[in-house]
Design an enzyme around this catalytic site. Structure first.
Site, PDB file in Angstrom:
ATOM      1  N   SER A 121     -17.031  -3.179 -28.477  1.00 22.77           N
ATOM      2  CA  SER A 121     -17.728  -3.071 -29.610  1.00 22.77           C
ATOM      3  C   SER A 121     -18.727  -4.196 -29.748  1.00 22.77           C
ATOM      4  O   SER A 121     -19.509  -4.332 -30.961  1.00 22.77           O
ATOM      5  CB  SER A 121     -16.594  -2.837 -30.834  1.00 22.77           C
ATOM      6  OG  SER A 121     -15.770  -4.034 -30.729  1.00 22.77           O
TER       7      SER A 121
ATOM      8  N   CYS B 182       1.852  -4.995  -6.764  1.00 19.75           N
ATOM      9  CA  CYS B 182       2.618  -3.651  -6.325  1.00 19.75           C
ATOM     10  C   CYS B 182       3.171  -3.746  -5.129  1.00 19.75           C
ATOM     11  O   CYS B 182       4.168  -2.935  -4.638  1.00 19.75           O
ATOM     12  CB  CYS B 182       1.631  -2.445  -6.402  1.00 19.75           C
ATOM     13  SG  CYS B 182       0.089  -2.723  -5.405  1.00 19.75           S
TER      14      CYS B 182
ATOM     15  N   PHE C 131      -6.451  25.046   7.907  1.00 24.09           N
ATOM     16  CA  PHE C 131      -5.056  25.438   8.773  1.00 24.09           C
ATOM     17  C   PHE C 131      -5.083  25.005  10.021  1.00 24.09           C
ATOM     18  O   PHE C 131      -5.986  25.214  10.805  1.00 24.09           O
ATOM     19  CB  PHE C 131      -4.703  26.924   8.501  1.00 24.09           C
ATOM     20  CG  PHE C 131      -3.481  27.285   9.479  1.00 24.09           C
ATOM     21  CD1 PHE C 131      -2.368  26.601   9.283  1.00 24.09           C
ATOM     22  CD2 PHE C 131      -3.780  28.257  10.636  1.00 24.09           C
ATOM     23  CE1 PHE C 131      -1.293  26.893  10.470  1.00 24.09           C
ATOM     24  CE2 PHE C 131      -2.665  28.580  11.357  1.00 24.09           C
ATOM     25  CZ  PHE C 131      -1.556  28.017  11.264  1.00 24.09           C
TER      26      PHE C 131
ATOM     27  N   ALA D 174      -3.717  -0.335 -10.889  1.00 19.73           N
ATOM     28  CA  ALA D 174      -4.641  -1.181 -10.056  1.00 19.73           C
ATOM     29  C   ALA D 174      -5.874  -0.270  -9.716  1.00 19.73           C
ATOM     30  O   ALA D 174      -7.179  -0.779  -9.588  1.00 19.73           O
ATOM     31  CB  ALA D 174      -4.057  -1.740  -8.786  1.00 19.73           C
ATOM     32  N   THR D 175      -5.763   0.863  -9.541  1.00 16.02           N
ATOM     33  CA  THR D 175      -6.911   1.818  -9.178  1.00 16.02           C
ATOM     34  C   THR D 175      -7.685   2.065 -10.113  1.00 16.02           C
ATOM     35  O   THR D 175      -9.069   2.027 -10.197  1.00 16.02           O
ATOM     36  CB  THR D 175      -6.185   3.320  -8.734  1.00 16.02           C
ATOM     37  OG1 THR D 175      -5.321   3.723  -9.802  1.00 16.02           O
ATOM     38  CG2 THR D 175      -5.606   3.149  -7.510  1.00 16.02           C
TER      39      THR D 175
ATOM     40  N   HIS E 153      -7.525  -7.689 -10.175  1.00 11.05           N
ATOM     41  CA  HIS E 153      -8.284  -6.702  -9.772  1.00 11.05           C
ATOM     42  C   HIS E 153      -9.610  -6.174 -10.384  1.00 11.05           C
ATOM     43  O   HIS E 153     -10.604  -6.145  -9.741  1.00 11.05           O
ATOM     44  CB  HIS E 153      -7.437  -5.467  -9.599  1.00 11.05           C
ATOM     45  CG  HIS E 153      -6.156  -5.628  -9.026  1.00 11.05           C
ATOM     46  ND1 HIS E 153      -5.885  -6.304  -8.046  1.00 11.05           N
ATOM     47  CD2 HIS E 153      -4.669  -5.323  -9.576  1.00 11.05           C
ATOM     48  CE1 HIS E 153      -4.710  -6.364  -7.682  1.00 11.05           C
ATOM     49  NE2 HIS E 153      -3.838  -5.929  -8.862  1.00 11.05           N
TER      50      HIS E 153
ATOM     51  N   ALA F  17     -15.577  -4.670 -20.778  1.00 10.34           N
ATOM     52  CA  ALA F  17     -14.111  -4.765 -20.322  1.00 10.34           C
ATOM     53  C   ALA F  17     -13.708  -3.974 -19.342  1.00 10.34           C
ATOM     54  O   ALA F  17     -14.314  -2.906 -19.509  1.00 10.34           O
ATOM     55  CB  ALA F  17     -13.337  -4.787 -21.592  1.00 10.34           C
TER      56      ALA F  17
ATOM     57  N   CYS G 161      -9.408 -12.908 -13.404  1.00  8.53           N
ATOM     58  CA  CYS G 161      -9.845 -12.404 -12.093  1.00  8.53           C
ATOM     59  C   CYS G 161      -8.637 -11.964 -11.423  1.00  8.53           C
ATOM     60  O   CYS G 161      -8.279 -12.473 -10.322  1.00  8.53           O
ATOM     61  CB  CYS G 161     -10.552 -13.469 -11.357  1.00  8.53           C
ATOM     62  SG  CYS G 161     -11.667 -12.858 -10.246  1.00  8.53           S
TER      63      CYS G 161
ATOM     64  N   GLY H  41       1.822   7.021  -6.613  1.00  2.43           N
ATOM     65  CA  GLY H  41       2.665   7.452  -5.512  1.00  2.43           C
ATOM     66  C   GLY H  41       3.794   6.338  -5.245  1.00  2.43           C
ATOM     67  O   GLY H  41       3.659   5.386  -5.691  1.00  2.43           O
TER      68      GLY H  41
ATOM     69  N   VAL I 110      -9.267 -19.879 -21.372  1.00  3.81           N
ATOM     70  CA  VAL I 110     -10.099 -19.748 -22.549  1.00  3.81           C
ATOM     71  C   VAL I 110      -9.607 -19.702 -23.798  1.00  3.81           C
ATOM     72  O   VAL I 110      -8.682 -18.546 -24.132  1.00  3.81           O
ATOM     73  CB  VAL I 110     -11.209 -18.391 -22.218  1.00  3.81           C
ATOM     74  CG1 VAL I 110     -12.101 -18.047 -23.603  1.00  3.81           C
ATOM     75  CG2 VAL I 110     -11.982 -18.388 -21.127  1.00  3.81           C
TER      76      VAL I 110
END
Length: 442
Positions: free
Chosen positions: A270, A42, A423, A297-298, A10, A276, A8, A326, A79
């Site tokens: 599968s 991060c 612009f 993480a994203t 992200h 997952a 547990c 970034g 587990v």
């Protein structure tokens, strides 16, 4: 419906909150080896560099928060085995050493990743540490207090950020990588040259194109030896990379050779009723139209959210990733998305070309302005955009988020050249930097 979630951080946190929101009557049970969850690793370098004053600020949830919405969180529980045929798991309480079984209707695997640790000679010496979780963060900060010479091994994003943080704390900092450039996976040479100059100007020693062979010391490490040189070290941080933490399912589920769990577009594995997400999985990599292991993480939070949406019925497809990322190195704001030119040229399916623009990001009549460098990578045959990078002392990194959407939607150079962007002199010029790069490519 009983849902068991293993792990547990992200992906797991995103999965359980979305499952409970969509299926409030469901029984959601978490098993987590650590005593904490949702830690943003991060941010460790920001904590080391004292941009963030306490490590605890890097959590965005807690066992108590999840319990408050009806999720049962079993911390310090490992587990040991999964019986996919009979839908049951074997669990060890790490505090009491009790071993027991539990059953599920749906199982969610958010097992995460773990740092790659080669079997270096002397690798068990004290003050050789990893950089992944909350305990690692506290350990690094504590050990660095009395360290004078810090060696960071691995010049990806984490290693680079740590090197900057240690230098800012007045440490003699050495950054070692076997590649000839820092951040070689994410950026082409035009961009890494600028970043490397920033480090050199600050006194960080870059040791590139050298492989670490061994560590020397009595109880504590005091020397790092490469295939070409040796360096004094009071503290060594290993940032070599990550591998999926999937020994639990090895030989039981379809995986890549590195152990990453193969999933379909609805996060299904599968095995029946087993999902997952996150760093333990493959991702669909849109620029190359293949599946890869890209622990971010994203990716994890999106995939965890999708499990909540698709748990009972396949509803929302995973759109894949461009690997957008970034980083800020001293004054330089850097971002990239998709394939670099170097990586794309090593992919036989493409006839690769690129275009670079260097221009001030807003009009010169404004009180201040900064130069930006933006690069597009594209396929000369299909004309589709494959990747891009940007660097500037002004934060223009959102251009790469825009380019990520461009790549995801398979836009061509011609289309990007004429795409409508606003612009306003405070922010930009009449031609967006993305327009300019595409026009140059034409």
């Amino acid at each position: 419906m009983k849902v068991i979630v293993i792990g547990c951080t992200h992906a797991g946190t995103a999965a359980v909150t979305n499952i409970k929101e969509k299926y409030p009557e469901s029984e959601v049970v978490v098993y987590e080896k650590n005593d904490n969850l949702s830690f943003l690793s991060c941010g460790i370098a920001l904590n080391v560099g004292k941009v963030i004053d306490t490590t605890e600020k890097l959590f965005y949830s807690s066992p108590e928060n999840l319990q408050s919405i009806g999720i049962k969180t079993n911390m310090k529980h490992e587990v040991l085995d999964i019986d996919f045929d009979n839908k049951k798991i074997s669990v060890k309480n790490l505090l009491t050493c009790e071993v027991f079984e539990d059953t599920y209707d749906k199982l969610v695997l958010t097992l995460g990743s773990w740092p790659i640790v080669p079997n270096f000679e002397g690798g068990k010496l004290d003050n050789i540490v990893l950089c992944k979780n909350y305990d690692h963060a506290k350990d690094i900060i504590k050990r660095s207090e009395n360290a004078k010479n810090v060696v960071v091994i691995g010049a990806g994003y984490i290693g680079v950020e740590l090197a900057e943080a240690f230098e800012m704390q007045g440490k003699n900092t050495i950054l070692i990588d076997a590649e000839e450039r820092i951040m070689a996976k994410y950026l082409d040479k035009e961009f890494t040259d600028i970043a490397e100059t920033e480090f050199k100007n600050k006194g960080v020693k870059l040791i590139l194109g050298q492989k670490v062979q061994k560590f020397e010391g009595s109880n504590k490490v005091y020397k790092v030896k490469t295939d070409q040189d040796e360096f004094e070290a009071d503290l060594v941080v290993l940032c070599i990379g990550f591998a999926p933490n999937t020994k639990l399912v090895q030989g039981k589920l379809d995986t890549l050779p590195n152990g990453a769990i193969i999933i379909d577009e609805y996060m299904r594995t599968s095995a029946k009723d087993v999902f997952a997400a996150g760093d333990c999985c493959v991702v669909k990599f849109n620029p190359a139209k293949d599946t890869r292991y890209i622990p971010l993480a994203t990716n994890a939070v999106r995939m965890g959210t999708l499990i909540g949406k698709n748990l009972v019925n396949p509803t929302i497809k995973y759109m894949g990733t461009q690997g957008t990322s970034g980083i800020k190195i001293y004054d330089q704001c850097i971002a990239s998305t998709g394939l670099t030119e170097e990586v794309a040229k090593n992919t036989s399916d493409f006839d690769v070309d690129s275009a670079i623009v260097r221009d001030n990001y807003r009009p010169e009549f404004m009180p201040t302005f900064e130069e930006a460098t933006l690069k597009l990578i594209f396929d000369k045959n299909s004309r589709k955009i494959l990747g891009g990078q940007i660097i500037s002392k002004t934060d223009l990194t959102q251009y790469m988020n825009t380019l990520s959407v461009v790549i995801q939607n398979e836009m061509t150079i011609e289309e990007l050249a004429m795409t409508d962007f606003f612009f306003q002199p405070h922010f930009n010029k009449p031609w967006s930097l993305l327009n300019l790069a595409a026009l140059k490519a034409l």
